[in-house]
Design an enzyme around this catalytic site. Structure first.
Site, PDB file in Angstrom:
ATOM      1  N   ASP A  18      33.725  10.930   4.538  1.00 32.16           N
ATOM      2  CA  ASP A  18      33.560  10.958   5.948  1.00 32.16           C
ATOM      3  C   ASP A  18      32.342  10.159   6.127  1.00 32.16           C
ATOM      4  OD1 ASP A  18      35.321  12.935   6.206  1.00 32.16           O
ATOM      5  OD2 ASP A  18      33.876  14.340   5.639  1.00 32.16           O
ATOM      6  N   LYS A  21      34.405   5.111   6.715  1.00 33.17           N
ATOM      7  CA  LYS A  21      35.060   4.121   6.015  1.00 33.17           C
ATOM      8  C   LYS A  21      36.249   3.354   6.827  1.00 33.17           C
ATOM      9  CE  LYS A  21      35.939   6.939   2.592  1.00 33.17           C
ATOM     10  NZ  LYS A  21      35.262   7.894   2.725  1.00 33.17           N
ATOM     11  N   ALA A  44      42.441  13.004   2.768  1.00 36.76           N
ATOM     12  CA  ALA A  44      41.416  12.122   3.546  1.00 36.76           C
ATOM     13  C   ALA A  44      41.815  12.055   5.178  1.00 36.76           C
ATOM     14  CB  ALA A  44      41.876  10.885   2.953  1.00 36.76           C
ATOM     15  N   GLY A  45      40.825  11.686   5.883  1.00 42.99           N
ATOM     16  CA  GLY A  45      41.048  11.505   7.180  1.00 42.99           C
ATOM     17  C   GLY A  45      40.232  10.363   7.700  1.00 42.99           C
ATOM     18  N   HIS A  46      40.856   9.302   7.994  1.00 44.76           N
ATOM     19  CA  HIS A  46      40.367   8.184   8.496  1.00 44.76           C
ATOM     20  C   HIS A  46      40.615   8.105   9.981  1.00 44.76           C
ATOM     21  CE1 HIS A  46      40.572   6.332   4.009  1.00 44.76           C
ATOM     22  NE2 HIS A  46      39.629   7.242   4.482  1.00 44.76           N
ATOM     23  N   THR A 131      40.774  21.034   1.135  1.00 44.07           N
ATOM     24  CA  THR A 131      41.900  21.017   2.312  1.00 44.07           C
ATOM     25  C   THR A 131      42.928  21.675   2.206  1.00 44.07           C
ATOM     26  OG1 THR A 131      42.611  18.943   1.320  1.00 44.07           O
ATOM     27  CG2 THR A 131      40.398  18.581   2.601  1.00 44.07           C
ATOM     28  N   ARG A 145      51.321  16.422 -17.342  1.00 44.54           N
ATOM     29  CA  ARG A 145      52.344  15.545 -17.658  1.00 44.54           C
ATOM     30  C   ARG A 145      53.836  16.542 -17.267  1.00 44.54           C
ATOM     31  NH1 ARG A 145      50.748  15.401 -22.664  1.00 44.54           N
ATOM     32  NH2 ARG A 145      49.086  16.370 -21.397  1.00 44.54           N
ATOM     33  N   GLN A 229      37.509   9.793   0.356  1.00 43.79           N
ATOM     34  CA  GLN A 229      36.656  10.594   0.051  1.00 43.79           C
ATOM     35  C   GLN A 229      35.181   9.765  -0.267  1.00 43.79           C
ATOM     36  OE1 GLN A 229      39.733  11.395  -1.861  1.00 43.79           O
ATOM     37  NE2 GLN A 229      40.258  12.372   0.192  1.00 43.79           N
ATOM     38  N   THR A 306      40.612  18.816   8.506  1.00 48.38           N
ATOM     39  CA  THR A 306      40.780  20.294   8.849  1.00 48.38           C
ATOM     40  C   THR A 306      40.180  20.871  10.139  1.00 48.38           C
ATOM     41  OG1 THR A 306      38.876  20.413   7.506  1.00 48.38           O
ATOM     42  CG2 THR A 306      41.031  20.921   6.228  1.00 48.38           C
ATOM     43  N   ARG A 308      37.056  21.365  10.641  1.00 54.71           N
ATOM     44  CA  ARG A 308      35.924  22.202  10.017  1.00 54.71           C
ATOM     45  C   ARG A 308      34.606  21.423  10.531  1.00 54.71           C
ATOM     46  NH1 ARG A 308      36.811  22.989   3.709  1.00 54.71           N
ATOM     47  NH2 ARG A 308      37.728  21.224   3.786  1.00 54.71           N
ATOM     48  N   ARG A 310      31.152  20.032   9.855  1.00 53.38           N
ATOM     49  CA  ARG A 310      30.721  19.516   8.728  1.00 53.38           C
ATOM     50  C   ARG A 310      29.351  19.927   8.614  1.00 53.38           C
ATOM     51  NH1 ARG A 310      33.071  13.661   9.889  1.00 53.38           N
ATOM     52  NH2 ARG A 310      35.148  13.939   9.351  1.00 53.38           N
ATOM     53  N   LEU A 336      26.632   5.337  11.741  1.00 56.14           N
ATOM     54  CA  LEU A 336      26.189   6.250  12.632  1.00 56.14           C
ATOM     55  C   LEU A 336      25.026   6.328  13.099  1.00 56.14           C
ATOM     56  CD1 LEU A 336      29.348   8.308  11.232  1.00 56.14           C
ATOM     57  CD2 LEU A 336      28.463   8.733  13.461  1.00 56.14           C
ATOM     58  N   ASP A 338      23.648   5.691  15.535  1.00 55.52           N
ATOM     59  CA  ASP A 338      23.611   5.957  17.011  1.00 55.52           C
ATOM     60  C   ASP A 338      23.324   7.662  17.193  1.00 55.52           C
ATOM     61  OD1 ASP A 338      26.203   5.294  16.042  1.00 55.52           O
ATOM     62  OD2 ASP A 338      26.836   6.395  17.814  1.00 55.52           O
TER      63      ASP A 338
HETATM   64  P1  IMP Z   1      40.674  18.619  -2.118  1.00 54.33           P
HETATM   65  O1  IMP Z   1      40.349  17.173  -2.161  1.00 54.33           O
HETATM   66  O2  IMP Z   1      41.486  19.129  -0.860  1.00 54.33           O
HETATM   67  O3  IMP Z   1      41.103  19.292  -3.307  1.00 54.33           O
HETATM   68  O4  IMP Z   1      38.905  19.317  -1.730  1.00 54.33           O
HETATM   69  C1  IMP Z   1      38.230  19.399  -2.589  1.00 54.33           C
HETATM   70  C2  IMP Z   1      36.566  19.010  -2.135  1.00 54.33           C
HETATM   71  O5  IMP Z   1      36.727  17.681  -1.431  1.00 54.33           O
HETATM   72  C3  IMP Z   1      36.603  19.866  -0.848  1.00 54.33           C
HETATM   73  O6  IMP Z   1      35.139  20.111  -0.671  1.00 54.33           O
HETATM   74  C4  IMP Z   1      36.836  19.314   0.414  1.00 54.33           C
HETATM   75  O7  IMP Z   1      36.089  19.499   1.462  1.00 54.33           O
HETATM   76  C5  IMP Z   1      36.502  17.534  -0.072  1.00 54.33           C
HETATM   77  N1  IMP Z   1      37.204  16.666   0.547  1.00 54.33           N
HETATM   78  C6  IMP Z   1      38.482  16.167   0.105  1.00 54.33           C
HETATM   79  N2  IMP Z   1      38.953  15.070   1.154  1.00 54.33           N
HETATM   80  C7  IMP Z   1      37.874  14.879   1.848  1.00 54.33           C
HETATM   81  C8  IMP Z   1      37.483  13.787   2.652  1.00 54.33           C
HETATM   82  O8  IMP Z   1      38.260  12.772   2.916  1.00 54.33           O
HETATM   83  N3  IMP Z   1      36.214  13.701   3.191  1.00 54.33           N
HETATM   84  C9  IMP Z   1      35.159  14.556   3.046  1.00 54.33           C
HETATM   85  N4  IMP Z   1      35.542  15.726   1.802  1.00 54.33           N
HETATM   86  C10 IMP Z   1      36.741  15.669   1.542  1.00 54.33           C
END
Ligand code: IMP
Length: 439
Positions: A18, A21, A44-46, A131, A145, A229, A306, A308, A310, A336, A338
């Site tokens: 976060d 990117k 991921a969330g972009h 997530t 495997r 990530q 999610t 949530r 941060r 960020l 600003d």
């Molecule tokens: P998972 O990748 O869903 O297994 O989550 C494992 C950990 O990585 C958790 O603490 C998530 O909140 C964090 N996480 C996974 N993807 C992201 C992301 O894109 N940004 C920030 N934290 C992430």
């Protein structure tokens, strides 16, 4: 011999994800021919904002809104349902993604998502706060495997025995992990048929992406690798077990895309003006109360995946020094700034003390980090401005930034020993200052 400055660039998050990117990738994509994801999945969330319009991606590389060829490499885990939703969303916005998907990427099934939650529950205080997108269980199957790859779901005969084995194994695992408060609502044949249908839809996109990418590089195409990530969430060098399941630093490119390390010309690290974190695990510079609330609101610090809130804290240059070392970043993007406006005194963490001793390496282990006390220096903050004012400053360039902000930037550069080549002072594409062209 090419006269290009850099041809293959990796953008990677330097901390807990976060970092912004998506914006850096969108910006650099204007010149790229191909944008590639090499690890992670739809955890991921972009977010990319162009002329006020917000685009959110979880799986598809953000470069897609620049109409570039996009590649989902072998190191990614793919939830086909999410992939098709994103394709449909893009098509409804008038985009026609030129997508290539690795035949060797692993596939997420609905039971992986259920098991993600159950495994988390069984971990107690070691739960990472995932997530719940099935990322960990899918990577586990890959390492064990018995995972299923994109290639497998293209052919019923190949898929059937592998699916039967995986399904039965997962059902057994479910029985071990659950006290039956969460029902196993999956029907084997339904999932099988659904994934055969996904396979038919995926087929036109599926290729051997390693061949494709290496040929493209031979042909002097510009290739951008988009990390997901951040380095501190990585499976090997991050804060285990409070991270994700993939190799999140730039070193993930060779394994996750089949492109050798010597092909990479430039690694751009993305850092945020403060720290943010979703999920569990210690964050030594974490803030709470009004200040945390102010930064969270100003920085819109709510998870793209999610929703949530941060956790936020002061910038931690001690852990960033560690990820600068790992990645050997050629340059940094700082985002960020600003969002810190109006905070009178800013703190910069320069190191940790453990049992009174100043450490010379980031301790990695959560049990040690929990005991650490951060060392800070104070810097004066800058005044709030309207979104329009920040945009105007970005148009005018680096010299127009508030003096306090320039001092803050210089201090970060001095301590990390890296140049900040891109500065972001607002969410829109145009709120960006380029100090050094990197293509
Ligand atoms: P998972 O990748 O869903 O297994 O989550 C494992 C950990 O990585 C958790 O603490 C998530 O909140 C964090 N996480 C996974 N993807 C992201 C992301 O894109 N940004 C920030 N934290 C992430």
């Amino acid at each position: 011999m090419s006269n290009k400055k850099n041809q293959v660039i990796v953008v990677s998050g330097a901390s807990w994800g976060d970092e912004g990117k998506g914006k850096a990738v969108d910006f650099l994509s204007s010149k790229a021919d191909i944008v590639v994801r090499f690890q992670g999945g739809n955890n991921a969330g972009h977010t990319v904002i162009v002329e006020g319009k917000k685009y959110k991606f979880h799986l598809i590389p953000s470069g897609v809104i620049q109409n570039k060829t996009i590649v989902i490499g072998n190191g990614v885990v793919i939830d086909p349902e999410v992939l098709f939703k994103e394709i449909e969303m893009l098509e409804s916005e008038g985009f026609h993604p030129d997508l290539k998907v690795a035949d060797t990427a692993h596939v997420i099934f609905p039971f992986h998502k259920l098991l993600d939650g159950l495994e988390e529950e069984s971990k107690g205080k070691y739960a990472a706060g995932t997530t719940k997108r099935g990322i960990g269980p899918t990577y586990s199957d890959k390492a064990s495997r018995y995972g299923i790859r994109v290639f497998d779901i293209l052919n019923e005969k190949i898929f059937r025995p592998k699916f039967e084995r995986l399904y039965e194994l997962k059902l057994k695992m479910y029985k071990v992990l659950t006290d039956t408060h969460k029902a196993w609502e999956f029907n084997k044949e339904e999932i099988f048929n659904q994934y055969i249908e996904f396979g038919k839809r995926l087929k036109p996109y599926v290729i051997q992406t390693a061949y494709y990418l290496n040929k493209a590089i031979d042909e002097e195409k510009y290739v951008l690798f988009e990390g997901a990530q951040g380095a501190l969430l990585g499976i090997d060098h991050g804060m285990y077990p409070y991270g994700t399941s993939s190799i999140t630093w730039a070193g993930g490119v060779p394994g996750g895309a089949g492109v050798g390390p010597t092909r990479i010309d430039y690694v751009l690290g993305v850092i945020k003006a403060y720290t943010s974190r979703v999920g569990t695990g210690p964050v030594p510079t974490e803030l709470d109360g009004d200040l945390a609330h102010q930064i969270r609101e100003q920085g819109h610090e709510y998870g793209t995946t999610t929703g949530r809130p941060r956790r936020v804290g002061w910038i931690d240059l001690f852990n960033l020094k560690y990820t600068c070392m790992l990645n050997n970043y050629d340059g940094l993007t700082l985002t960020l700034l600003d969002a810190l406006a109006g905070v009178e005194t800013l703190k910069i963490c320069t190191g940790y003390r453990l049992n009174g001793e100043l450490l010379d390496s980031w301790p990695i282990h959560s049990e040690l980090i929990e005991e650490c006390v951060p060392e800070y220096i104070d810097m004066p903050g800058w005044a709030p401005k309207s979104a329009e004012e920040w945009t105007k400053i970005a148009e005018q360039g680096y010299g127009a930034l508030p003096t306090e902000m320039k001092n803050y930037i210089q201090k970060i550069e001095e301590i990390l020993g890296r140049k900040i080549v891109i500065i972001s002072i607002g969410p829109d594409r145009k709120d960006t200052i380029i100090r050094e062209e990197i293509w």
